[in-house]
Design a protein around this motif. Structure first.
Motif, PDB file in Angstrom:
ATOM      1  N   PRO A 198      43.362 -95.465 -73.247  1.00 13.28           N
ATOM      2  CA  PRO A 198      44.316 -94.351 -73.106  1.00 13.28           C
ATOM      3  C   PRO A 198      44.276 -93.401 -74.314  1.00 13.28           C
ATOM      4  N   GLY A 199      44.342 -92.117 -74.016  1.00 11.20           N
ATOM      5  CA  GLY A 199      44.536 -91.136 -75.088  1.00 11.20           C
ATOM      6  C   GLY A 199      43.284 -90.466 -75.613  1.00 11.20           C
ATOM      7  N   TYR A 200      42.126 -90.747 -75.022  1.00 12.49           N
ATOM      8  CA  TYR A 200      40.886 -90.162 -75.555  1.00 12.49           C
ATOM      9  C   TYR A 200      40.085 -89.447 -74.474  1.00 12.49           C
ATOM     10  N   ASP A 201      40.777 -88.840 -73.525  1.00 10.66           N
ATOM     11  CA  ASP A 201      40.056 -88.287 -72.377  1.00 10.66           C
ATOM     12  C   ASP A 201      39.128 -87.135 -72.729  1.00 10.66           C
ATOM     13  N   ALA A 202      39.582 -86.257 -73.645  1.00  8.14           N
ATOM     14  CA  ALA A 202      38.709 -85.116 -73.961  1.00  8.14           C
ATOM     15  C   ALA A 202      37.357 -85.615 -74.475  1.00  8.14           C
ATOM     16  N   VAL A 203      37.349 -86.809 -75.059  1.00  9.14           N
ATOM     17  CA  VAL A 203      36.106 -87.325 -75.648  1.00  9.14           C
ATOM     18  C   VAL A 203      35.089 -87.669 -74.552  1.00  9.14           C
ATOM     19  N   TRP A 204      35.491 -88.476 -73.554  1.00  6.57           N
ATOM     20  CA  TRP A 204      34.506 -88.809 -72.508  1.00  6.57           C
ATOM     21  C   TRP A 204      34.194 -87.615 -71.618  1.00  6.57           C
ATOM     22  N   ILE A 205      35.156 -86.734 -71.413  1.00  8.10           N
ATOM     23  CA  ILE A 205      34.862 -85.539 -70.589  1.00  8.10           C
ATOM     24  C   ILE A 205      33.829 -84.673 -71.318  1.00  8.10           C
ATOM     25  N   ASN A 206      34.046 -84.469 -72.621  1.00  2.00           N
ATOM     26  CA  ASN A 206      33.057 -83.722 -73.406  1.00  2.00           C
ATOM     27  C   ASN A 206      31.702 -84.430 -73.396  1.00  2.00           C
ATOM     28  N   GLY A 207      31.731 -85.754 -73.365  1.00  2.00           N
ATOM     29  CA  GLY A 207      30.477 -86.524 -73.295  1.00  2.00           C
ATOM     30  C   GLY A 207      29.707 -86.193 -72.014  1.00  2.00           C
ATOM     31  N   ILE A 208      30.430 -86.092 -70.897  1.00  3.29           N
ATOM     32  CA  ILE A 208      29.766 -85.734 -69.625  1.00  3.29           C
ATOM     33  C   ILE A 208      29.223 -84.303 -69.706  1.00  3.29           C
ATOM     34  N   THR A 209      30.036 -83.407 -70.255  1.00  7.82           N
ATOM     35  CA  THR A 209      29.600 -82.004 -70.367  1.00  7.82           C
ATOM     36  C   THR A 209      28.341 -81.910 -71.239  1.00  7.82           C
ATOM     37  N   ARG A 210      28.330 -82.667 -72.323  1.00  8.06           N
ATOM     38  CA  ARG A 210      27.170 -82.655 -73.221  1.00  8.06           C
ATOM     39  C   ARG A 210      25.919 -83.114 -72.468  1.00  8.06           C
ATOM     40  N   TYR A 211      26.067 -84.204 -71.712  1.00  2.00           N
ATOM     41  CA  TYR A 211      24.922 -84.743 -70.954  1.00  2.00           C
ATOM     42  C   TYR A 211      24.411 -83.693 -69.966  1.00  2.00           C
TER      43      TYR A 211
END
Ligand code: MGD
Ligand code: MGD
Ligand code: SF4
Ligand code: MO
Length: 772
Positions: free
Chosen positions: A273-286
């Motif tokens: 919980p609390g780190y969504d921008a991180v994995w979403i940015n990870g998908i965008t980066r990929y």
């Protein structure tokens, strides 16, 4: 009035619904069924209708008063109570067709409950409530609010408007605050909910609303859901998604809890919980790194791509995995599924928004949807599933907001303000007022001295309610307008009895921007009055001359001042069976899908915005090693004012619980049903344990619905999203320990006893759809 055939039909329908509800339970836990679904009143409505004569019944088609899916159905009443709810024919029910969930079908005992407020209450000399005439109560309110306004200025007053009420009523709440009380400090439950979505989508695309129609959920190739427990909170949308998945669509679910949607998912990923921008940015980066983005869309319809490209650079697979627990493979497969799809819908709810950085989370999501070209075409778009029945319309579109007039028109804009000053014949301060969460902080500093709280149970629903209770206690003057003497009303100087949605006429706007009719099926209970009538009488006592004969007239004023509602009138809503905004004029058919031509920004394009690293305000420490997250269950609604009065529902889901992972529980010697103390830096509560691996070993989950545990004693009122002022309900650092049985108070004890007969959390969600 209905025909004999109709009556036979609806009696048969309710009988079938009852049998289905019973057999749902029986399929899962036969031995429990008899206890949890008694042959009680709730499920005896079919019989009751059978016993009625047709001239004794009223029927009206209306819109559900629980959640923002916006299901429509016919309600049948004998004037005393609601006897049946049956979905109307397809064309009158654009969202739900013939489905509803258990609340829409059976959730009406509250309307006629013995503790409904039927007369105004005022405090007598000894400080106790006594019943009063409307005349006396309204005079007290006019004097109490008027005195603060005249002594300290309008800015010392605030209003909390109600997303349970109609659009017309919310428009009048905004007008009342600005014109009569002379304050811009008016807000509503959207602050506690999706205001970060509204801010983020407003900045990037232009409208703070879902771009899709719910139909798009049925035709998308791919759906990404995050922070949305769709089967429990938006059951009818969950059914649509599940059907589409059965037909072959991909479903991606990112959630810290293995909710029921995970069973249907092509990929379920447990996130911290609390780190969504991180994995979403990870998908965008990929997606950018592997050239999987939509180059034409990015070139023609966006600005800021380079900024995003740069900002996601730091979110390497290793770093994302370390921070969020989402593996490289999961990022890669999610990115490929989104990029391969002809259309993807991105759906989210509070798991993304109720954070000290919710706006950034949603901007990250908006970037992802835009660079993959998933906007403005069928089966693609963004869908923040909205919460309360009328939070899209009443909570946003109608402008009971500190910074916006109706239709998201900025109060700081001189031309806009001049238009409303002229229409409302008053002066309006260009300075924004306080958001709800700020009102409570400012009241503690005496900057707010009086509040008018309409249809909101702040004493349970605000973050950090120990603080909220102090504030309510110490206000110079508090008016509460509700159906019940809520936990909040207990602090009031005057309590005004409002009528519920079955007792009035107006409109609600649902999660996909559809404005739909709410029609009166019963007379107001006792001496209660619809909110709009109360406001009109109060405005007139405070020196104005409002003269609305009906809410249709109020809607005519709304459409004259609010471009996106320009073509919305009661007549047209009825004719069209609902109208989706923007609906610019009386010839406009409404807008099924946003952004088919252009975005609602200055340059007509998406404003992509880079989003960096963010983390929750509270991270685990040795002293508080676990993360508490809070949310909903299907059978309950918020602070329970409505659902706690349903006999069937309470037998089924009587008290609260904390979900604890088996490993964590074993380490502490906690077994299922044991009382458990949960403590944060702000407060503590004791609830019975439910042991389940739905939550990870570092997290615990508690529902928000129960007064006994009042989980918001533990949440944090201070760390708010810097843009939207949303609280971080979804993350609190806590410690958990076994508690003595007597630490559960009497109420919880009863709950615990019932809990031992009740369904386990796994059973609960496996049957949780509750629709048919
Ligand atoms: N039965 C029922 N239905 C309702 C309501 C109700 O009270 N009862 N209320 C209505 C209202 S007003 C609203 S706003 C909606 C809310 O609808 P939802 O937002 O779907 O409901 P919640 O249970 O609050 O939380 C949603 C999910 O967020 C997850 N979550 C928690 N923390 C995080 C996180 O950090 N990241 C991510 N990605 N996920 C996280 C939780 O595990 C949960 O599955 O429901 C509406 N519908
Ligand atoms: N920890 C934690 N806290 C949360 C959340 C969470 O996820 N976690 N979610 C937050 C969210 S998203 C929301 S929306 C809030 C909800 O918080 P609240 O809005 O405070 O919750 P409700 O219980 O729905 O309160 C609505 C009130 O309106 C009354 N009412 C119903 N119909 C009418 C009407 O027509 N007129 C009037 N005047 N009154 C009416 C009801 O009796 C009830 O008292 O809770 C927030 N609090
Ligand atoms: S999903 Fe249930 S609560 Fe929501 S609008 Fe439909 S019937 Fe009402
Ligand atoms: Mo909400």
């Amino acid at each position: 009035m209905s025909s004999d055939n109709d009556l036979n039909g609806v009696a048969g329908y309710m009988q079938h619904a009852k049998e289905q509800a019973l057999s749902n339970v029986e399929n899962i836990a036969e031995d429990i069924a008899a206890d949890t679904f008694p042959e009680g009143k709730l499920f005896e409505i079919a019989q009751a209708i059978g016993d009625k004569r047709l001239e004794e019944l009223n029927v009206a088609d209306t819109t559900c008063g629980y959640c923002a899916v916006g299901c429509r159905f016919d309600l049948y009443s004998d004037g005393e109570e609601i006897l049946a709810a049956r979905p109307t024919e397809d064309e009158d029910a654009p969202i739900n067709g013939i489905s509803t969930c258990v609340k829409g079908k059976f959730g009406y005992d509250f309307i006629n409950s013995d503790d409904r407020l039927t007369a105004p209450l005022v405090r007598d000399e000894s400080g106790q409530f006594r019943e009063a005439t409307w005349d006396e109560a309204l005079s007290r309110v006019a004097d109490g609010l008027g005195e603060i306004r005249d002594t300290h200025g309008g800015e010392a007053l605030s209003v909390i408007a109600s997303s349970k009420a109609t659009n017309e009523e919310n428009y009048l709440m905004g007008k009342f605050a600005r014109q009569v009380l002379q304050t811009n400090s008016i807000d509503n439950c959207n602050r506690l909910c999706h205001s970060s979505t509204v801010a983020a989508l407003g900045q990037t695309y232009g409208y703070g609303a879902a771009s899709i129609s719910t139909d798009d959920l049925e035709i998308a190739d791919c759906i990404l859901l995050t922070g949305s427990n769709t089967t429990e909170a938006h059951p009818v949308l969950a059914t649509q998604i599940k059907q589409n998945v059965r037909d072959g669509a991909d479903l991606l679910v990112f959630d810290p809890r293995e909710i029921q949607m995970a069973e249907y998912a092509s990929q379920y990923t447990q996130v911290k919980p609390g780190y969504d921008a991180v994995w979403i940015n990870g998908i965008t980066r990929y997606i950018i790194e592997h050239d999987l983005y939509d180059e034409t869309f990015v070139a023609e319809q966006t600005t800021g791509f380079e900024e995003v490209q740069e900002s996601v650079e730091e979110f390497t697979p290793d770093r994302v995995e370390k921070i969020t627990g989402v593996s490289h493979d999961e990022i890669a497969s999610a990115a490929e599924m989104i990029a391969d799809a002809d259309g993807c819908v991105f759906g989210w709810t509070l798991g993304l928004t109720e954070h000290s950085h919710g706006t950034e989370n949603v901007i990250a999501m908006a970037n992802l949807a835009a660079i993959t070209g998933n906007l403005g075409k069928p089966g693609a778009g963004v869908s923040p599933f909205r919460g309360q029945n009328n939070v899209q319309g009443g909570g946003g579109d109608m402008g009971p907001l500190p910074d916006n007039f109706p239709g998201y028109q900025d109060i700081a804009d001189d031309d806009v303000r001049a238009k409303f000053e002229d229409a409302w014949d008053c002066e309006i301060d260009p300075e924004y007022g306080y958001y709800t969460t700020q009102m409570f902080l400012e009241a503690a500093e005496d900057n707010i001295r009086g509040m008018y709280i309409i249809g909101e149970n702040s004493a349970l629903s605000e973050p950090g309610v120990n603080h909220a209770e102090d504030v309510l206690e110490n206000l110079d003057f508090l008016v509460v307008q509700d159906l019940f003497v809520t936990e909040t009303a207990k602090y009031a100087d005057v309590v005004l009895p409002a009528s519920s949605f079955v007792e009035k006429t107006g409109t609600f706007t649902n999660t996909d921007r559809t404005v739909q009719m709410v029609n009166k099926v019963m007379e107001p209970k006792g001496d209660s009055r619809p909110d709009w009538i109360i406001l009109q009488e109060l405005a007139n006592r405070m020196g104005r001359s409002w003269d609305y004969d009906s809410t249709a007239e109020v809607m005519d004023e709304i459409n004259s001042l609010t471009p996106i509602y320009g073509g919305v009138s009661h007549e047209r809503v009825k004719e069209n069976g609902g109208l989706q905004w923007p609906c610019w004029d009386m010839d406009h058919p409404g807008t099924v899908r946003l952004y088919e031509d252009e975005f609602n920004t200055d340059n007509g394009k998406v404003n992509l915005k880079g989003v960096g690293y963010s983390e929750p305000a509270e991270t685990p420490t040795e002293e508080y090693p676990l993360t508490l997250t809070t949310g909903r269950v299907l059978y309950q609604y918020h602070t329970g004012t409505m659902t706690h009065r349903e006999e069937g529902i309470m037998q089924y889901n009587p008290s609260d619980f904390v979900e604890i992972n088996p490993a964590t529980a074993a380490g502490m010697g906690i077994s299922g049903g044991d009382p458990v103390r949960i403590e944060s830096r702000r407060g503590e509560t004791v609830v019975p344990a439910q042991i389940t691996d739905r939550v990870g070993p570092e997290n615990v989950f508690v529902p928000i619905h129960f007064t006994e545990s009042a989980i918001n004693r533990l949440t944090d009122e201070e760390h708010l999203d810097p843009t939207a002022a949303t609280p971080e309900y979804k993350v609190s650092a806590v410690r958990v320990e076994p508690a003595d049985a007597d630490a559960l108070d009497a109420d919880v004890d009863t709950g615990q006893e019932a809990m031992s007969q009740s369904l386990s959390s796994d059973d609960r969600t496996s049957m949780s759809t509750g629709d048919d």
